[in-house]
Design an enzyme around this catalytic site. Sequence first.
Site, PDB file in Angstrom:
ATOM      1  CB  CYS A 139      -0.972   0.006   1.176  1.00 32.56           C
ATOM      2  SG  CYS A 139      -0.215  -0.295   2.785  1.00 32.56           S
ATOM      3  CG  ASP A 279      -7.922   3.195   0.745  1.00 32.46           C
ATOM      4  OD1 ASP A 279      -6.797   2.677   0.739  1.00 32.46           O
ATOM      5  OD2 ASP A 279      -8.786   2.937   1.603  1.00 32.46           O
ATOM      6  CG  HIS A 281      -5.512  -0.128   1.841  1.00 37.74           C
ATOM      7  ND1 HIS A 281      -5.342   1.193   2.182  1.00 37.74           N
ATOM      8  CD2 HIS A 281      -4.465  -0.797   2.368  1.00 37.74           C
ATOM      9  CE1 HIS A 281      -4.241   1.318   2.906  1.00 37.74           C
ATOM     10  NE2 HIS A 281      -3.693   0.129   3.029  1.00 37.74           N
TER      11      HIS A 281
END
Length: 398
Positions: A139, A279, A281
């Site tokens: 990440c 993001d 993720h």
Amino acid sequence: MESTGSSGRLWELQFERSSGRGGAFAAVSVSAVSSAELRVPGSLAAAVVKWPVELAQDDSWRMESVLSKYENQITIFADYLEEFPDTDELVWILGKQHLLKTEKSKLLSDISARLWFTYRRKFSPIGGTGPSSDAGWGCMLRCGQMMLAQALICRHLGRDWNWERQKEQPKEYQRILQCFLDRKDCCYSIHQMAQMGVGEGKSIGEWFGPNTVAQVLKKLALFDEWNSLAVYVSMDNTVVIEDIKKMCHTLPLSAETAAESPPESLNASTQSDELIFLDPHTTQTFVDTEENGTVDDQTFHCLQPPQRMNILNLDPSVALGFFCKEEKDFDSWCSLVQKEILKENLRMFELVQKHPSHWPPFVPPAKPEVTTTGAEFIDSTEQLEDFDLEEDFEILSI
């Protein structure tokens, strides 16, 4: 420039909220349940993902198969995202301001134009025998890619460039995107970053902190002749003007004349100041270059409404990045920082004119001698011996 130890002439702003090693969202727990579920109690910030009990936190090698199995169940849909408030406040997106009340569509378009890098699966194994997915550990590397990609867009296309779905893009855009594909021969790929991380003490498949990502990008940039970036990583939360100018003046610069000037003032509200972020993720399938040499870029742009978080929830281990195209842009940035940022009592970094006398002498980074050239130089970790390991400054104290 990184407030925990980062940045240089490669600069744009990127925040990453740390959820600890691995983890798919802000909070991950292992619970004895038979299926995955997503609970969104009113706000995305409070979302909790529960995984099957067989997924242990350290079993990163299982992450790809589990994420593949449950991917459709944990996708964040636009319906869960709160609407932007109807206020007269200004919103800043990477140095460009939008009036929220009247320019919401422009704001959303500006966000979707940013290159969005996420976990990927089914790419060629890193190092030939390593992982074929970065789910659970990549990440922060993806955030570093987003930061650098934005700098390259400003470098070649300008901050006002915008992206439209299914529209032919400039050749510079395609070339920028190809720098980040998940292939070992792409300059800033997950393969190159993971291999270079070995020289920073990180095993392949191990989670990186923001400082490690900054150090890796600085070293990879030495092999990037097309962009000719000078990447400065600050030490001990201190940005040294003298060192940056010394480093930039030693590199060959292109003859471009267009400049990206920082805003003249920052009028961010002290009452709200929420953060908007992309993001990394979520796990998507590897995308490669097509026969015509272009890349299908649909999955490299986030077309959902962006996520938001309260700035007080920001993890203290954070990297700040800024891009300056010319020396006059850097001078303007220094003036702006001194006027608007450093007057605050709780400032995130210091800006000084001269190299501190008690520090070791500043030596601009140089490309090491290796047997291969370009992005393919890190085919084995033995080739990293010419790089000096640098001290860690992972945690920011304010």
